[in-house]
Motif scaffolding. Structure first.
Motif, PDB file in Angstrom:
ATOM      1  N   ALA A 133     -26.328  53.620  30.601  1.00 18.00           N
ATOM      2  CA  ALA A 133     -25.630  52.422  30.928  1.00 18.00           C
ATOM      3  C   ALA A 133     -26.977  51.463  31.831  1.00 18.00           C
ATOM      4  CB  ALA A 133     -24.607  52.419  32.046  1.00 18.00           C
ATOM      5  N   GLU A 134     -27.859  51.966  32.191  1.00 15.43           N
ATOM      6  CA  GLU A 134     -28.969  51.495  32.787  1.00 15.43           C
ATOM      7  C   GLU A 134     -29.902  50.897  31.921  1.00 15.43           C
ATOM      8  OE1 GLU A 134     -29.508  53.270  37.312  1.00 15.43           O
ATOM      9  OE2 GLU A 134     -30.056  54.702  35.495  1.00 15.43           O
ATOM     10  N   LEU A 135     -30.078  51.607  30.889  1.00 11.89           N
ATOM     11  CA  LEU A 135     -30.816  51.511  29.755  1.00 11.89           C
ATOM     12  C   LEU A 135     -30.371  50.168  28.933  1.00 11.89           C
ATOM     13  CD1 LEU A 135     -31.777  54.922  28.228  1.00 11.89           C
ATOM     14  CD2 LEU A 135     -33.525  53.028  29.075  1.00 11.89           C
ATOM     15  N   GLU A 136     -28.995  50.099  28.878  1.00  8.78           N
ATOM     16  CA  GLU A 136     -28.468  48.967  28.105  1.00  8.78           C
ATOM     17  C   GLU A 136     -28.832  47.708  28.883  1.00  8.78           C
ATOM     18  OE1 GLU A 136     -24.070  47.492  26.922  1.00  8.78           O
ATOM     19  OE2 GLU A 136     -24.530  49.684  26.866  1.00  8.78           O
ATOM     20  N   VAL A 137     -28.602  47.699  30.159  1.00 10.04           N
ATOM     21  CA  VAL A 137     -28.857  46.785  31.218  1.00 10.04           C
ATOM     22  C   VAL A 137     -30.292  46.155  31.136  1.00 10.04           C
ATOM     23  CG1 VAL A 137     -28.645  45.820  33.393  1.00 10.04           C
ATOM     24  CG2 VAL A 137     -26.978  47.102  32.414  1.00 10.04           C
ATOM     25  N   VAL A 138     -31.347  47.203  31.107  1.00 10.29           N
ATOM     26  CA  VAL A 138     -32.567  46.896  31.168  1.00 10.29           C
ATOM     27  C   VAL A 138     -33.135  46.138  29.966  1.00 10.29           C
ATOM     28  CG1 VAL A 138     -34.892  47.888  31.566  1.00 10.29           C
ATOM     29  CG2 VAL A 138     -33.103  48.509  33.163  1.00 10.29           C
ATOM     30  N   THR A 139     -32.579  46.908  28.783  1.00 13.02           N
ATOM     31  CA  THR A 139     -33.013  46.446  27.508  1.00 13.02           C
ATOM     32  C   THR A 139     -32.487  44.934  27.357  1.00 13.02           C
ATOM     33  OG1 THR A 139     -32.866  48.537  26.695  1.00 13.02           O
ATOM     34  CG2 THR A 139     -32.581  46.725  25.201  1.00 13.02           C
ATOM     35  N   ARG A 140     -31.236  44.469  27.742  1.00 12.39           N
ATOM     36  CA  ARG A 140     -30.710  43.119  27.452  1.00 12.39           C
ATOM     37  C   ARG A 140     -31.373  42.180  28.332  1.00 12.39           C
ATOM     38  NH1 ARG A 140     -25.774  43.860  29.288  1.00 12.39           N
ATOM     39  NH2 ARG A 140     -26.187  42.886  31.402  1.00 12.39           N
ATOM     40  N   PHE A 141     -31.824  42.560  29.312  1.00 11.78           N
ATOM     41  CA  PHE A 141     -32.520  41.845  30.555  1.00 11.78           C
ATOM     42  C   PHE A 141     -34.097  41.513  29.961  1.00 11.78           C
ATOM     43  CE2 PHE A 141     -35.899  41.682  33.843  1.00 11.78           C
ATOM     44  CZ  PHE A 141     -35.446  40.551  34.441  1.00 11.78           C
ATOM     45  N   LEU A 142     -34.713  42.563  29.460  1.00 15.60           N
ATOM     46  CA  LEU A 142     -36.038  42.485  29.044  1.00 15.60           C
ATOM     47  C   LEU A 142     -36.042  41.696  27.785  1.00 15.60           C
ATOM     48  CD1 LEU A 142     -37.493  46.050  29.507  1.00 15.60           C
ATOM     49  CD2 LEU A 142     -38.078  43.706  30.680  1.00 15.60           C
ATOM     50  N   HIS A 143     -34.869  41.612  26.757  1.00 14.05           N
ATOM     51  CA  HIS A 143     -35.027  40.706  25.524  1.00 14.05           C
ATOM     52  C   HIS A 143     -34.849  39.334  26.170  1.00 14.05           C
ATOM     53  CE1 HIS A 143     -34.943  43.410  22.039  1.00 14.05           C
ATOM     54  NE2 HIS A 143     -34.239  44.278  22.648  1.00 14.05           N
ATOM     55  N   ARG A 144     -34.007  39.283  26.745  1.00 12.54           N
ATOM     56  CA  ARG A 144     -33.915  37.746  27.571  1.00 12.54           C
ATOM     57  C   ARG A 144     -34.995  37.267  28.344  1.00 12.54           C
ATOM     58  NH1 ARG A 144     -28.526  36.787  30.332  1.00 12.54           N
ATOM     59  NH2 ARG A 144     -29.075  34.659  30.120  1.00 12.54           N
ATOM     60  N   ALA A 145     -35.522  38.211  29.100  1.00 17.80           N
ATOM     61  CA  ALA A 145     -37.113  37.812  29.649  1.00 17.80           C
ATOM     62  C   ALA A 145     -38.052  37.313  29.030  1.00 17.80           C
ATOM     63  CB  ALA A 145     -37.479  38.804  30.657  1.00 17.80           C
ATOM     64  N   ILE A 146     -38.183  38.291  27.715  1.00 20.79           N
ATOM     65  CA  ILE A 146     -39.444  37.881  26.800  1.00 20.79           C
ATOM     66  C   ILE A 146     -39.107  36.548  26.008  1.00 20.79           C
ATOM     67  CG2 ILE A 146     -40.121  38.496  24.500  1.00 20.79           C
ATOM     68  CD1 ILE A 146     -39.657  41.473  25.365  1.00 20.79           C
ATOM     69  N   GLN A 147     -37.734  36.315  25.666  1.00 15.57           N
ATOM     70  CA  GLN A 147     -37.404  35.030  25.265  1.00 15.57           C
ATOM     71  C   GLN A 147     -37.590  33.814  26.146  1.00 15.57           C
ATOM     72  OE1 GLN A 147     -36.492  34.424  22.000  1.00 15.57           O
ATOM     73  NE2 GLN A 147     -36.645  32.169  22.368  1.00 15.57           N
ATOM     74  N   ALA A 148     -37.244  33.932  27.337  1.00 13.30           N
ATOM     75  CA  ALA A 148     -37.604  32.879  28.301  1.00 13.30           C
ATOM     76  C   ALA A 148     -39.038  32.830  28.457  1.00 13.30           C
ATOM     77  CB  ALA A 148     -36.860  33.254  29.544  1.00 13.30           C
ATOM     78  N   THR A 149     -39.784  33.820  28.693  1.00 16.74           N
ATOM     79  CA  THR A 149     -41.228  33.753  28.620  1.00 16.74           C
ATOM     80  C   THR A 149     -41.757  33.213  27.443  1.00 16.74           C
ATOM     81  OG1 THR A 149     -41.152  35.592  30.081  1.00 16.74           O
ATOM     82  CG2 THR A 149     -43.224  35.169  29.344  1.00 16.74           C
ATOM     83  N   THR A 150     -41.399  33.415  26.284  1.00 18.04           N
ATOM     84  CA  THR A 150     -41.839  32.880  24.981  1.00 18.04           C
ATOM     85  C   THR A 150     -41.671  31.266  25.032  1.00 18.04           C
ATOM     86  OG1 THR A 150     -41.601  34.876  23.900  1.00 18.04           O
ATOM     87  CG2 THR A 150     -41.584  32.864  22.520  1.00 18.04           C
ATOM     88  N   GLU A 151     -40.394  31.004  25.386  1.00 20.12           N
ATOM     89  CA  GLU A 151     -40.035  29.519  25.174  1.00 20.12           C
ATOM     90  C   GLU A 151     -40.892  28.697  26.300  1.00 20.12           C
ATOM     91  OE1 GLU A 151     -35.723  29.487  25.888  1.00 20.12           O
ATOM     92  OE2 GLU A 151     -35.467  30.253  23.983  1.00 20.12           O
ATOM     93  N   ALA A 152     -41.296  29.359  27.697  1.00 20.51           N
ATOM     94  CA  ALA A 152     -41.803  28.581  28.598  1.00 20.51           C
ATOM     95  C   ALA A 152     -43.298  28.493  28.179  1.00 20.51           C
ATOM     96  CB  ALA A 152     -41.839  29.527  29.987  1.00 20.51           C
ATOM     97  N   ALA A 153     -43.899  29.441  27.517  1.00 22.56           N
ATOM     98  CA  ALA A 153     -45.268  29.444  26.947  1.00 22.56           C
ATOM     99  C   ALA A 153     -45.458  28.318  26.001  1.00 22.56           C
ATOM    100  CB  ALA A 153     -45.596  30.828  26.363  1.00 22.56           C
ATOM    101  N   GLU A 154     -44.375  28.429  25.024  1.00 24.63           N
ATOM    102  CA  GLU A 154     -44.405  26.975  24.044  1.00 24.63           C
ATOM    103  C   GLU A 154     -44.231  25.641  24.559  1.00 24.63           C
ATOM    104  OE1 GLU A 154     -41.047  28.494  21.703  1.00 24.63           O
ATOM    105  OE2 GLU A 154     -42.114  29.893  20.487  1.00 24.63           O
ATOM    106  N   ALA A 155     -43.531  25.551  25.549  1.00 28.60           N
ATOM    107  CA  ALA A 155     -43.364  24.274  26.218  1.00 28.60           C
ATOM    108  C   ALA A 155     -44.591  24.141  26.859  1.00 28.60           C
ATOM    109  CB  ALA A 155     -42.220  24.391  27.305  1.00 28.60           C
ATOM    110  N   ALA A 156     -45.334  24.956  27.576  1.00 32.62           N
ATOM    111  CA  ALA A 156     -46.453  24.663  28.135  1.00 32.62           C
ATOM    112  C   ALA A 156     -47.749  24.404  27.145  1.00 32.62           C
ATOM    113  CB  ALA A 156     -47.033  25.936  28.948  1.00 32.62           C
ATOM    114  N   GLN A 157     -47.803  24.671  25.834  1.00 31.30           N
ATOM    115  CA  GLN A 157     -48.621  24.389  25.056  1.00 31.30           C
ATOM    116  C   GLN A 157     -48.229  23.126  24.261  1.00 31.30           C
ATOM    117  OE1 GLN A 157     -48.184  27.866  22.275  1.00 31.30           O
ATOM    118  NE2 GLN A 157     -49.683  29.162  23.267  1.00 31.30           N
ATOM    119  N   GLY A 158     -47.011  22.455  24.711  1.00 32.31           N
ATOM    120  CA  GLY A 158     -46.867  21.218  24.177  1.00 32.31           C
ATOM    121  C   GLY A 158     -46.064  21.161  22.857  1.00 32.31           C
TER     122      GLY A 158
END
Length: 158
Positions: A133-158
């Motif tokens: 159950a913890e692995l499922e939560v951590v996995t979901r969280f990390l996928h969303r964190a990676i997506q948010a970070t990727t989007e923030a990086a793309e926005a920062a690059q313009g």
């Protein structure tokens, strides 16, 4: 826009821990790469090339420049260093001989395993301590964190 300081304490702690984890991971990668004479930008580029290769995609210098956020001339310098160190090869694209692609060498794969095995082993111990159950939560969280970070990086690059 919500900032980490606006979040309630437990959520703020998570964001701050992510920042600390990111910084620690970068320090590890820089130290491991420096032992092999690789700059931070070399490691980022090599990782991008290796990930594309594992996904079955060829990487042109232009695609690599976009993936790592470097100028074309800086990307050429990075590719030159990776080729000189034996970690990458330039070759004609088999589908379009006018285009050059960059591929990782077996040396890159071997060095990558050697560089990151200690970290992977240490992280495996951490992951082994989690139940399903913890692995499922951590996995979901990390996928969303990676997506948010990727989007923030793309926005920062313009």
């Amino acid at each position: 826009m919500t900032t980490p300081a606006d979040l309630p304490d437990p959520r703020r702690r998570v964001v701050m821990l992510l920042q600390a984890f990111s910084a620690a991971a970068q320090r590890y990668a820089e130290a491991a790469g420096a032992q092999r004479g690789l700059h931070r930008s070399d490691l980022h580029a090599l990782l991008a090339v290796m990930q594309a290769t594992m996904a079955g995609r060829a990487t042109s210098p232009g695609e690599l420049a976009r993936a790592v956020g470097l100028t074309p001339s800086a990307t050429t310098t990075v590719i030159d260093r990776l080729v000189a160190s034996g970690h990458a090869e330039r070759e004609p694209d088999p589908l379009d001989r006018r285009r050059t692609i960059v591929r990782p060498t077996e040396s890159a794969r071997t060095d990558g395993r050697e560089m990151f095995r200690p970290l992977g082993d240490a992280m495996s111990v951490v992951v082994d301590d989690l139940d399903d159950a913890e692995l499922e939560v951590v996995t979901r969280f990390l996928h969303r964190a990676i997506q948010a970070t990727t989007e923030a990086a793309e926005a920062a690059q313009g």
